[in-house]
Scaffold this motif. Sequence first.
Motif, PDB file in Angstrom:
ATOM      1  N   ASN A   3       0.009   3.236   6.247  1.00  0.00           N
ATOM      2  CA  ASN A   3       0.718   4.438   5.892  1.00  0.00           C
ATOM      3  C   ASN A   3       2.070   4.395   6.765  1.00  0.00           C
ATOM      4  O   ASN A   3       2.202   3.403   7.779  1.00  0.00           O
ATOM      5  CB  ASN A   3      -0.021   5.593   6.609  1.00  0.00           C
ATOM      6  CG  ASN A   3      -1.381   5.998   5.823  1.00  0.00           C
ATOM      7  OD1 ASN A   3      -1.413   5.742   4.581  1.00  0.00           O
ATOM      8  ND2 ASN A   3      -2.303   6.123   6.535  1.00  0.00           N
ATOM      9  N   SER A   4       3.086   5.251   6.345  1.00  0.00           N
ATOM     10  CA  SER A   4       4.187   4.961   7.132  1.00  0.00           C
ATOM     11  C   SER A   4       4.783   6.492   7.653  1.00  0.00           C
ATOM     12  O   SER A   4       4.099   7.336   7.187  1.00  0.00           O
ATOM     13  CB  SER A   4       5.459   4.523   6.170  1.00  0.00           C
ATOM     14  OG  SER A   4       5.324   5.471   5.064  1.00  0.00           O
ATOM     15  N   HIS A   6       7.731   9.083   8.552  1.00  0.00           N
ATOM     16  CA  HIS A   6       8.997   9.497   7.793  1.00  0.00           C
ATOM     17  C   HIS A   6       9.448  10.886   8.608  1.00  0.00           C
ATOM     18  O   HIS A   6       8.504  11.515   9.006  1.00  0.00           O
ATOM     19  CB  HIS A   6       9.308   9.555   6.423  1.00  0.00           C
ATOM     20  CG  HIS A   6       8.639  10.890   5.776  1.00  0.00           C
ATOM     21  ND1 HIS A   6       7.454  10.997   5.872  1.00  0.00           N
ATOM     22  CD2 HIS A   6       9.506  12.026   5.396  1.00  0.00           C
ATOM     23  CE1 HIS A   6       7.187  12.347   5.244  1.00  0.00           C
ATOM     24  NE2 HIS A   6       8.544  12.779   4.818  1.00  0.00           N
ATOM     25  N   ASN A  17       3.094   9.937   5.893  1.00  0.00           N
ATOM     26  CA  ASN A  17       3.263   9.974   4.440  1.00  0.00           C
ATOM     27  C   ASN A  17       3.029   8.597   4.029  1.00  0.00           C
ATOM     28  O   ASN A  17       3.544   7.469   4.359  1.00  0.00           O
ATOM     29  CB  ASN A  17       4.717  10.212   3.898  1.00  0.00           C
ATOM     30  CG  ASN A  17       5.214  10.229   2.730  1.00  0.00           C
ATOM     31  OD1 ASN A  17       4.315   9.877   1.590  1.00  0.00           O
ATOM     32  ND2 ASN A  17       6.433  10.171   2.395  1.00  0.00           N
ATOM     33  N   PRO A  18       2.047   8.372   2.970  1.00  0.00           N
ATOM     34  CA  PRO A  18       1.585   7.076   2.564  1.00  0.00           C
ATOM     35  C   PRO A  18       2.467   6.499   1.347  1.00  0.00           C
ATOM     36  O   PRO A  18       2.311   5.563   0.958  1.00  0.00           O
ATOM     37  CB  PRO A  18       0.233   7.322   2.053  1.00  0.00           C
ATOM     38  CG  PRO A  18       0.290   8.859   1.328  1.00  0.00           C
ATOM     39  CD  PRO A  18       1.125   9.456   2.505  1.00  0.00           C
ATOM     40  N   GLN A  19       3.560   7.282   0.949  1.00  0.00           N
ATOM     41  CA  GLN A  19       4.400   6.419  -0.055  1.00  0.00           C
ATOM     42  C   GLN A  19       5.076   5.521   0.281  1.00  0.00           C
ATOM     43  O   GLN A  19       5.365   5.235   1.329  1.00  0.00           O
ATOM     44  CB  GLN A  19       5.401   7.778  -0.767  1.00  0.00           C
ATOM     45  CG  GLN A  19       4.588   9.045  -1.402  1.00  0.00           C
ATOM     46  CD  GLN A  19       5.599  10.255  -1.621  1.00  0.00           C
ATOM     47  OE1 GLN A  19       5.374  11.258  -1.884  1.00  0.00           O
ATOM     48  NE2 GLN A  19       6.758   9.634  -1.527  1.00  0.00           N
ATOM     49  N   ARG A  20       5.535   4.537  -0.925  1.00  0.00           N
ATOM     50  CA  ARG A  20       5.946   3.292  -0.712  1.00  0.00           C
ATOM     51  C   ARG A  20       7.282   3.404  -1.556  1.00  0.00           C
ATOM     52  O   ARG A  20       7.256   3.928  -2.522  1.00  0.00           O
ATOM     53  CB  ARG A  20       5.092   2.218  -0.900  1.00  0.00           C
ATOM     54  CG  ARG A  20       3.715   2.169  -0.187  1.00  0.00           C
ATOM     55  CD  ARG A  20       3.744   1.995   1.422  1.00  0.00           C
ATOM     56  NE  ARG A  20       4.411   0.755   1.793  1.00  0.00           N
ATOM     57  CZ  ARG A  20       4.903   0.565   2.920  1.00  0.00           C
ATOM     58  NH1 ARG A  20       5.005   1.439   3.753  1.00  0.00           N
ATOM     59  NH2 ARG A  20       5.578  -0.670   3.348  1.00  0.00           N
ATOM     60  N   SER A  22       9.366   2.251  -4.647  1.00  0.00           N
ATOM     61  CA  SER A  22       8.948   2.241  -6.123  1.00  0.00           C
ATOM     62  C   SER A  22       9.207   0.739  -6.627  1.00  0.00           C
ATOM     63  O   SER A  22       8.694   0.347  -7.496  1.00  0.00           O
ATOM     64  CB  SER A  22       9.798   3.325  -6.864  1.00  0.00           C
ATOM     65  OG  SER A  22      11.271   3.076  -7.137  1.00  0.00           O
TER      66      SER A  22
END
Length: 598
Positions: A3-4, A6, A17-20, A22
């Motif tokens: 996880n990151s 932000h 936010n686990p988004q990476r 694209s």
Amino acid sequence: MQNSEHVHATTGIAAHNPQRPSGMPYHRYVPFHEQISVDLPDRTWPDRRIDKAPRWCAVDLRDGNQALIEPMDAERKLRMFELLVAMGYKEIEVGFPSASQTDFDFVRMLIDSGRIPDDVVIQVLTQCRDHLIERTYDAIRGSKQAIVHIYNSTSVLQREVVFRSDMDGIVDIALQGAKLCRKLEETVPGTTVYYEYSPESYTGTELEFAVRICNEVLDVLEPTAERPVIINLPATVEMATPNVYADSIEWMSRHLRYRENVVLSLHPHNDRGTAVAAAELGYQAGGDRIEGCLFGNGERTGNVDLVTLGMNLFGQGVDPQIDFTVGGGIDSIRRTVEYCNQLPVHERHPYAGDLVFTAFSGSHQDAIKKGFEHMAGRAATEGKEIDEITWGVPYLPIDPKDLGRSYEAVIRVNSQSGKGGVAYLLKTEHSLDLPRRLQIEFSGVVQRYTDAEGSEVTGADIWRMFTDEYLPVEDGGPDGLRPWGRLKLREIRTRAVEDGATTLEVDVVDQGVEQTLTGTGNGPLDAFVSAIAGVGVEVRVLDYAEHAMSAGGDATAAAYVECAVGDDVLWGVGVDPSIMTSSLKAIVSAVNRAERPA
């Protein structure tokens, strides 16, 4: 997965936010604010409210038509024109007569046959090129009034890539066109000519240059109170968020000369999916007029949708000054547009789609049911009819009846014994792939059954109801169903097929009496409709679908026909090894249903 953290862009608060990233090549695209500057810190448009309709201009016959896979022929063009007139549009762009003989001939037909009402102004488009402008004036000669719409492209990209010209060269093109238009007025002495100028690709044009070229064209066209000039600012390609378009419209409105005699027109496209929002905010920002197409037809992702814009006003208590109930209601309008464009309107399209007033969710259905009950209670308390009180039903922003639609499809059964919806059951268990509107119609049949019985319906119940409702039953039919219906189809003979016409001879039983009927038409369905007209049955086929129910040479065919039988619009279903026979059985099914006692 790691996880990151932000930081929220507005609050500055770190969030989980686990988004990476694209991996898509987004670096190839330049943000709009780095291309075009739109700086309006003292904007006033957010504080304004929309309380009246704009001037509308329907461009279905030009901008919409040019985007069709199969452009309209003369018959479809005329049908679209007559629909727009009936709905109340007073400015209609009818074509680009200098670009094609088809458009030229259509404009001449409208004028020469006297089909343009006195209060309707036709609009014709032309590039700022001498021979095209001259041909345009040939097209409008004899009309009472017309808007000549001239344009040339002004954007940074078009100047560099297409025209390879500087700003002065682009201005010269526009001014030469405007001057020639003024000169050619003497060739159409009986016609009041109004003008519209569009800096095409306006959203990709520097504002300072856009206002310069518009003002110089206005100097040539000399707008007056009696003959104002339309300045049309098209989002030929939608490039930014709607608020940026609105800022640009307010900026232009402040800087245009002759503003009191200029009609500021908007022409949004939907490349970013926000054309409706851009039009509404642009209208708040000072626009006077909006150009668009019914149901958003047009190049690429389409022009702004005039139906959604008008109905958005209606739902806010503002008269759109367009009648969306002509011809029986919005369903009829949609069918006409689908016929003219040869393109379907999506089931989820705002206000007009087959499913937009349908609730599948149980909680939504319950809320809607309670909303109707509350409306009935309010009406009784106030001593009024339901359509005389203000609307307020959860999940239904407007009353479907105000658009000529019914409540039958609002609450639908959508799951039976855990096996999915009614349509899913018929498709998976009986190989019947019902068209959307037939799904809605039959769900109303099921709903009435469940309301009367107050019990859960099984798959067998659904099939029994469908068979009894749509399929002809002979003596000794399934589950003891009794035969019913005025007509029975016995035998079909194709007597002749020549010159594109088909003649059918059919044996039928009409109210117990055997008869042989003959009819001729453009295909078997049309011929059969002609044949049964001989026994007083008037039918119009509105929609048709068919499919094989299984693979192989001995497959059974299913046909579905939506018919207008008298004042009723309803579906019929036919099943037979012969696709022609199944189609005629479907018409018989619709006729019998229309005459079946409630």
